[in-house]
Enzyme design. Sequence first.
Site, PDB file in Angstrom:
ATOM      1  N   LYS A 236      37.322  42.591  30.331  1.00  0.00           N
ATOM      2  CA  LYS A 236      37.093  43.115  28.982  1.00  0.00           C
ATOM      3  C   LYS A 236      36.093  44.268  28.955  1.00  0.00           C
ATOM      4  O   LYS A 236      36.013  44.986  27.951  1.00  0.00           O
ATOM      5  CB  LYS A 236      36.614  41.991  28.051  1.00  0.00           C
ATOM      6  CG  LYS A 236      37.728  41.047  27.631  1.00  0.00           C
ATOM      7  CD  LYS A 236      37.224  40.030  26.619  1.00  0.00           C
ATOM      8  CE  LYS A 236      38.340  39.142  26.112  1.00  0.00           C
ATOM      9  NZ  LYS A 236      37.858  38.134  25.142  1.00  0.00           N
ATOM     10  N   HIS A 294      44.517  34.066  33.889  1.00  0.00           N
ATOM     11  CA  HIS A 294      44.079  33.044  32.928  1.00  0.00           C
ATOM     12  C   HIS A 294      44.798  33.141  31.589  1.00  0.00           C
ATOM     13  O   HIS A 294      44.676  32.227  30.764  1.00  0.00           O
ATOM     14  CB  HIS A 294      42.562  33.116  32.720  1.00  0.00           C
ATOM     15  CG  HIS A 294      42.083  34.372  32.068  1.00  0.00           C
ATOM     16  ND1 HIS A 294      41.900  35.546  32.762  1.00  0.00           N
ATOM     17  CD2 HIS A 294      41.737  34.648  30.784  1.00  0.00           C
ATOM     18  CE1 HIS A 294      41.461  36.486  31.935  1.00  0.00           C
ATOM     19  NE2 HIS A 294      41.360  35.957  30.725  1.00  0.00           N
ATOM     20  N   HIS A 295      45.552  34.221  31.344  1.00  0.00           N
ATOM     21  CA  HIS A 295      46.329  34.325  30.102  1.00  0.00           C
ATOM     22  C   HIS A 295      47.821  34.107  30.329  1.00  0.00           C
ATOM     23  O   HIS A 295      48.620  34.346  29.414  1.00  0.00           O
ATOM     24  CB  HIS A 295      46.104  35.682  29.435  1.00  0.00           C
ATOM     25  CG  HIS A 295      44.858  35.754  28.607  1.00  0.00           C
ATOM     26  ND1 HIS A 295      44.667  34.988  27.481  1.00  0.00           N
ATOM     27  CD2 HIS A 295      43.725  36.489  28.754  1.00  0.00           C
ATOM     28  CE1 HIS A 295      43.476  35.249  26.961  1.00  0.00           C
ATOM     29  NE2 HIS A 295      42.886  36.160  27.718  1.00  0.00           N
TER      30      HIS A 295
END
Length: 382
Positions: A236, A294-295
């Site tokens: 991010k 992780h998504h």
Amino acid sequence: MTSEKEDLFPHQDVLAQLHENRPLSDKLSFLHQLIREDFPFIDRLAIALFDEKTNTLKTYTHSATDGDSPLTAYETSLDAAPSLKEIMQRRRPRLVQDLTIFNKGTHQHTQKIAAKGYRASYTMPLYQSGTFMGFLFFNSYETHPFVSSILRQIDIYGHLIALMVISELTAIRTLLSAVRAARSMTHYRDVETGSHIDRTAHYARLIARELAPRYRLKDEQIEHIFLFSPLHDIGKIGIPDSILRKPGKLDEHEFEIMKTHPEKGREIIDAILEDFNLGTIGHVNILRNIAEYHHEAIDGSGYPKMLKGEEIPIEARISAVADVFDALTSSRTYKAPWSNEEAFAMLQRLADSKLDKDCVDAMVNNHDKILQIQQRFQDKDQ
């Protein structure tokens, strides 16, 4: 002339294998084999690490003659192991020539060691720059196998193993610090608090321990999942603040940009590993997989690769459940915290579609342990 030069290199350094890029467990097994050439009565080597935040000892790695260990995926409070605590306090190794003196011990670790048939032990405390790190155990099926002359030689092996363990842990801490520094030196300002990071890590460890028998997770892997899980969103830092911190719902174009953060995370991690020469850390792919996958969703609707089911690495599935649960039960500017029961119900609704059912069950079936984690790592405003 050639033969004369070859005569200069008659010796093969058998310990050179320790410099290879291999997991710590493999290196420990290799050293165990060498030790047994001189001391065949040493049937088990094991390392337990100390977690200062929770005052717990955690099994980390081992090598045993039968390939099995009486203690795996195990942790206990140091206060619940007074004989081990005394070793730490005295800063001296402990020698037990006959373990039957602990026959009346009620602790699980004492009973399992006895049930496995070990009769003697030599335990060394591990320190790094004065900081207690854990223990190294030498176990034997024989009684009274350790004599003074042997102990002097075993101490040398013990300190070699200690340096090997400390070197790996130091490298991991360097990696974690580098990743956190990269995040803090950008405009990345997420809602993640220190307590969130601690809770997520311990949820991930809880899930990993529960799944260890089924997925054959070693203690080293569990520890790395614990350490690396909170860094899943490192990518991010590559997302513009206008999107990352937008108070409202993202539009389609913005969401597509947001969906690039897993791959950006993998790129950042690879760059840090190369720049800091940390690529030889054991199980470093666990960090890569957590950041990149992780998504992903069990039904294939996730991103970035639209992986399905077991195509998704288990560490990424674990991290996803740990993060979703803490997000649901944490207070945010845009929502009140959900109760654990409400969060469990949501996890179960998402099981087998978005989230891994085994990971969800591991959370749902451990209410008390989750409550302990939440109480230990509360947000400061609570």
